[in-house]
Design an enzyme around this catalytic site. Structure first.
Site, short mmCIF file in Angstrom:
data_model
loop_
_atom_site.label_atom_id
_atom_site.label_comp_id
_atom_site.label_asym_id
_atom_site.label_seq_id
_atom_site.Cartn_x
_atom_site.Cartn_y
_atom_site.Cartn_z
CB SER A 133 -0.94 0.36 1.20
OG SER A 133 -1.73 1.68 1.05
CE1 TYR A 146 -4.09 -2.16 5.65
CE2 TYR A 146 -3.31 0.37 4.86
CZ TYR A 146 -3.02 -0.94 4.47
OH TYR A 146 -3.53 -1.44 3.09
#
Length: 240
Positions: A133, A146
């Protein structure tokens, strides 16, 4: 079959499903792994083995890979796509959500890689594609745990690339910004989900999973002596 086997984890929706469809259209036999078997089977792709596997279960991942290789031949690539995005503040996010992301986003990548890497090293060929990501490169509000897992995926991928480069195995990191997937729906805080949705809309919307799948295919289709080490992509309107 003229194309080699590719394994895709988290293939029941979003980037994984789009990648599976694209690779199948290119003629690749596939092993698709996810917890929702009915969603995998609904893709209805030819030359495809669908298995209900949680990638945090290492023996099941390895068993499924062995089964697919017996049917379709050696694994030429794996797309480690399975992951969870559970947003929250460190002070009050349920610790169980941290554990789930660490297990899925980090250990799942390691387990998928271990299942195919020894064979690739023996053949001196293969491609490991890790879907990380943009949150593996920078921080965002309410993303601390995260972000930690995605920074880990970036670091793991680069270190692994250094380990295997001389053996002819390629390691690729795909780092998308916001993508229209089901990831956000699993966040437990309604306030954070609402804020995230508003942020996406302010950026003019998120990426279509098909765009990320095409980036994966682009990296994979390069000549064996070329490694696209990292692709970072995001909606033009996404500032961060």
């Amino acid at each position: 079959m003229t194309k080699p086997l590719v394994v895709v984890t988290g293939a029941s929706s979003g980037i994984g499903a789009a990648t599976a469809r694209l690779l199948s259209a290119q003629g690749h036999p596939l092993l698709l792994l996810a917890r929702r078997l009915e969603r995998l089977e609904a893709l209805d792709l030819p030359l495809t083995l669908c298995r209900k596997v949680d990638v945090t279960d290492r023996p099941r991942v390895e068993e499924a890979v062995r089964e697919a290789e017996e049917r379709f031949g050696p694994t030429d690539a794996i797309v480690n796509n399975a992951g969870a995005m559970l947003l929250g503040r460190v002070a009050d996010q349920p610790v169980e959500e941290w554990d789930r992301m660490i297990d899925l986003n980090i250990k799942g990548v390691l387990y998928g890689t271990r299942a195919v890497l020894p064979g690739m090293l023996g053949r001196r060929a293969g491609t490991i594609i890790n879907v990380s990501s943009i949150a593996g490169r920078k921080t965002f509000p309410n993303h601390a745990a995260y972000v930690a897992t995605k920074f880990a995926v970036h670091a793991l991928s680069e270190n692994l690339r250094e380990e295997v480069a001389a053996s002819g195995v390629r390691v690729v990191t795909i780092a998308p910004g916001a993508v229209e997937t089901e990831l956000l729906s699993h966040t437990s805080s309604e306030e954070i989900k609402s804020d995230y949705q508003a942020w996406k809309e302010s950026a003019g919307g998120a990426l279509d999973p098909q765009v990320v799948a095409e980036a994966i295919l682009y990296a994979y289709r390069q000549p064996p002596n070329v490694t696209v080490r990292e692709i970072v992509l995001a909606a033009t309107g996404q500032e961060g």
